[in-house]
Design an enzyme around this catalytic site. Structure first.
Site, PDB file in Angstrom:
ATOM      1  N   LYS A 283       6.653 -16.353 -41.077  1.00  0.00           N
ATOM      2  CA  LYS A 283       5.455 -17.202 -41.031  1.00  0.00           C
ATOM      3  C   LYS A 283       5.656 -18.521 -41.764  1.00  0.00           C
ATOM      4  O   LYS A 283       4.942 -19.492 -41.510  1.00  0.00           O
ATOM      5  CB  LYS A 283       4.256 -16.461 -41.609  1.00  0.00           C
ATOM      6  CG  LYS A 283       4.344 -16.167 -43.106  1.00  0.00           C
ATOM      7  CD  LYS A 283       3.077 -15.484 -43.590  1.00  0.00           C
ATOM      8  CE  LYS A 283       3.125 -15.208 -45.088  1.00  0.00           C
ATOM      9  NZ  LYS A 283       1.887 -14.561 -45.569  1.00  0.00           N
TER      10      LYS A 283
ATOM     11  N   GLN B  99       0.822  -1.207   0.000  1.00  0.00           N
ATOM     12  CA  GLN B  99       0.000   0.000   0.000  1.00  0.00           C
ATOM     13  C   GLN B  99       0.862   1.265   0.000  1.00  0.00           C
ATOM     14  O   GLN B  99       0.424   2.323  -0.466  1.00  0.00           O
ATOM     15  CB  GLN B  99      -0.928   0.004   1.217  1.00  0.00           C
ATOM     16  CG  GLN B  99      -2.006  -1.073   1.184  1.00  0.00           C
ATOM     17  CD  GLN B  99      -3.038  -0.830   0.095  1.00  0.00           C
ATOM     18  OE1 GLN B  99      -3.474   0.299  -0.120  1.00  0.00           O
ATOM     19  NE2 GLN B  99      -3.447  -1.890  -0.595  1.00  0.00           N
TER      20      GLN B  99
ATOM     21  N   HIS C 275      17.333   0.140  -6.544  1.00  0.00           N
ATOM     22  CA  HIS C 275      16.017  -0.132  -5.975  1.00  0.00           C
ATOM     23  C   HIS C 275      15.639  -1.611  -6.064  1.00  0.00           C
ATOM     24  O   HIS C 275      14.803  -2.085  -5.286  1.00  0.00           O
ATOM     25  CB  HIS C 275      14.944   0.738  -6.647  1.00  0.00           C
ATOM     26  CG  HIS C 275      14.565   0.307  -8.026  1.00  0.00           C
ATOM     27  ND1 HIS C 275      15.205   0.766  -9.159  1.00  0.00           N
ATOM     28  CD2 HIS C 275      13.616  -0.559  -8.464  1.00  0.00           C
ATOM     29  CE1 HIS C 275      14.658   0.217 -10.218  1.00  0.00           C
ATOM     30  NE2 HIS C 275      13.702  -0.586  -9.832  1.00  0.00           N
TER      31      HIS C 275
END
Length: 592
Positions: free
Chosen positions: A527, A152, A243
């Site tokens: 493809k 939170q 971080h």
């Protein structure tokens, strides 16, 4: 008016029981109290059916066999029963394992795997309404993580830091970004699971990737990258702290503090899975002597480490979400469609590893993706006024760092910079530190308060000039270049300028791979041969693509408010540019 918080988290997680002690009016007009209902509004939007996610885990081998027989898979039922496959082992069943059990028919194996995936995803997901991705399903274990103080906290961390002082719409935060990354991580891995069942991607793999995406930014500090890239580097230059390290610390603390170990076990996650989650959050490792560096997943599933944070070529769901979310908040068009990219994503072996590749016709689209990164940094993240505010916040935090401000559990206080090793204090550290300093009456914080008050009064550091070198400056030369500019200006200022009066900002704008072309590390397929990975040269994509993939911007800021001295600094910087054959842009007067 600033835009309201875009992620209506509480409103969308409707789980309030209805009918509890409510007055109701009957058909005959009489009034009475309705008895408490067993039905909740939340159940109306759950995606689970009769059996919850945990229900199948209690099945015996006989129960598993009976369920398979109900689907007309008698042979598979007998094979799995003979191997004593119980419900808690279902998620570990792969196509290869079914072959080993003696299930020869490929069609039957596909049906069994489809049945297993249906059963193991029948859990009660919550629906969140996200402004970027729309209505998204969130796994109940992810909801448990979200409903913790550690997660939170991300509500109070602006996604792009100081940009909010320039762009009123840049109010989005790490909370909604992490939920978005988790959603995209699950979406991409499910796409690969469905399109390539031979990869043996289990639902447990998907859940681990979703959790890693959800928790990858838990370790960001106040104003996001400003904290680890500017502030911590200034006050703890001996550390190489990032971080990501903080995210691992906070993830481990979150689990322990909120007693979530049993919740992880409840959904079948073991120690190896925890390693896998942490390894994704921590970022890539380099193997020694060619050894596979990870414990969480084997090399055959190495492509899963590219979903959340792809350091090989920078194409990952973290970028996809922040491109879309930042553009949404800033009001900048986003031409890259990550949903289209997912449709063409395919895992193919290249050299000795499996990698996530894309269709050859998507090559130009990927260049546009990296161009969005440059545009966001140029127009917002590295905007000269945004960087001015950023420099002021860093100076304020440095000035405040000697004062102990952040409380620990026992009530004692520690310095802002010391929070990076104290998860209980880090839980309380967010962008709110800005107002904590402003509201303080401590005389030791007078300098920090003064700087922050200047931001609110719009008396910002002035950009007195900027230039771009003709050639990209190497990272190792940035410090030397900054020192040369500072020395020149101070020597020519006749003592009117001091080093503390100036801030020299050297900004690097690149495609995410420094000076390299990031597409160089992307592989494609045609493809006509979807199982062969190929490289595509830039010239074969378009002759209009860039030749240079990075540039630097040098900006000089004057920190004080004396107009005469700021003009002096501007003219001296221009002289330095002229003497080095740099094109300079004067910023006097600079109306920041």
């Amino acid at each position: 008016m600033f835009r309201a918080l875009k992620l209506s988290y509480n409103a969308c997680r409707i789980s309030t029981m209805i009918g509890k002690n409510r007055m109701v009016k009957g058909n005959d007009g009489s009034k009475g109290r309705r008895s408490k209902s067993n039905f909740s509004v939340g159940q109306s939007i759950k995606t689970g059916t009769l059996l919850g996610y945990v229900g199948y885990m209690s099945w015996s081998a006989v129960d598993v066999a009976e369920k398979l027989k109900e689907k007309g898979l008698e042979e598979a039922a007998e094979k799995l029963k003979a191997q004593n496959v119980t419900g808690d082992k279902l998620d570990m069943i792969t196509e290869q394992r079914l072959k080993e059990y003696g299930l020869e028919k490929g069609g039957d194996r596909v049906k069994v795997l489809k049945f297993i995936r249906q059963m193991t995803t029948q859990h009660n997901k919550k629906i969140f309404n996200d402004p970027v991705h729309g209505h998204i399903e969130v796994h109940p274990l992810c909801v448990k993580i979200i409903d913790t103080p550690q997660f939170q906290r991300l509500r109070d961390l602006k996604q792009i830091g100081a940009c909010y002082f320039v762009y009123p719409g840049a109010s989005h935060n790490r909370f909604e970004h992490c939920i978005g990354v988790s959603h995209l991580a699950g979406k991409l891995t499910r796409q690969l699971q469905q399109e390539q069942p031979e990869l043996d991607i289990t639902n447990k793999d998907i859940l681990c990737v979703e959790i890693a995406g959800l928790c990858h930014d838990l370790g960001h500090g106040p104003f996001s990258h400003l904290f680890d890239e500017k502030f911590i580097k200034a006050v703890k230059p001996e550390l190489k702290w990032k971080h990501e390290e903080g995210s691992v610390m906070m993830f481990n603390y979150l689990i322990k503090k909120n007693d979530l170990e049993k919740e992880f076990k409840k959904y079948g996650l073991e120690e190896r899975d925890m390693d896998f989650i942490v390894e994704q959050i921590a970022g890539p490792k380099n193997g020694t002597n060619g050894e596979w560096p990870y414990n969480g997943r084997e090399k055959a599933k190495g492509y899963l480490y590219e979903v959340v944070a792809n350091k090989r070529n920078g194409i990952d769901v973290d970028k996809w979400d922040y491109f879309a979310r930042d553009c949404h908040g800033l009001g900048i068009p986003n031409p890259f469609d990550h949903n289209r990219f997912m449709k063409f994503a395919r895992v193919i072996k290249f050299d000795d590893s499996l990698q996530i590749c894309s269709r050859d016709k998507e090559a130009e689209t990927l260049y546009s993706m990296f161009q969005i990164r440059v545009a966001l940094h140029r127009r917002a993240c590295q905007h000269r006024v945004s960087n001015s505010v950023q420099a002021m916040i860093v100076d304020a935090l440095i000035a405040a760092n000697e004062t102990k401000l952040v409380p620990k559990k026992d009530g004692s206080l520690i310095k802002i910079s010391d929070c990076i090793t104290c998860p209980e204090a880090y839980t309380k550290l967010s962008d709110s530190i800005f107002h904590v300093i402003l509201m303080s009456t401590d005389k030791k914080l007078a300098e920090a308060r003064s700087i922050l008050q200047r931001i609110l009064q719009r008396k910002l550091y002035r950009c007195v000039g900027e230039t771009s070198p003709k050639q990209t400056t190497d990272k190792t030369n940035v410090k030397e270049l900054r020192k040369k500019i500072m020395t020149f200006i101070l020597q020519k200022s006749d003592g009117k300028l001091k080093e503390t009066d100036l801030y020299i900002d050297i900004v690097c704008l690149d495609y995410g791979a420094e000076t390299e072309n990031p597409i160089k590390h992307v592989n494609f397929y045609n493809k006509n041969n979807i199982d062969e990975a190929i490289s595509i040269n830039r010239d074969k994509v378009s002759l209009m693509l860039p030749n240079v993939f990075a540039e630097h911007i040098i900006r000089v800021y004057y920190k004080k408010t004396d107009n005469n001295i700021s003009e002096k600094a501007s003219s001296l910087f221009k002289k330095w540019c002229d003497s080095h054959d740099y094109q300079s842009q004067t910023r006097i007067p600079d109306d920041t």
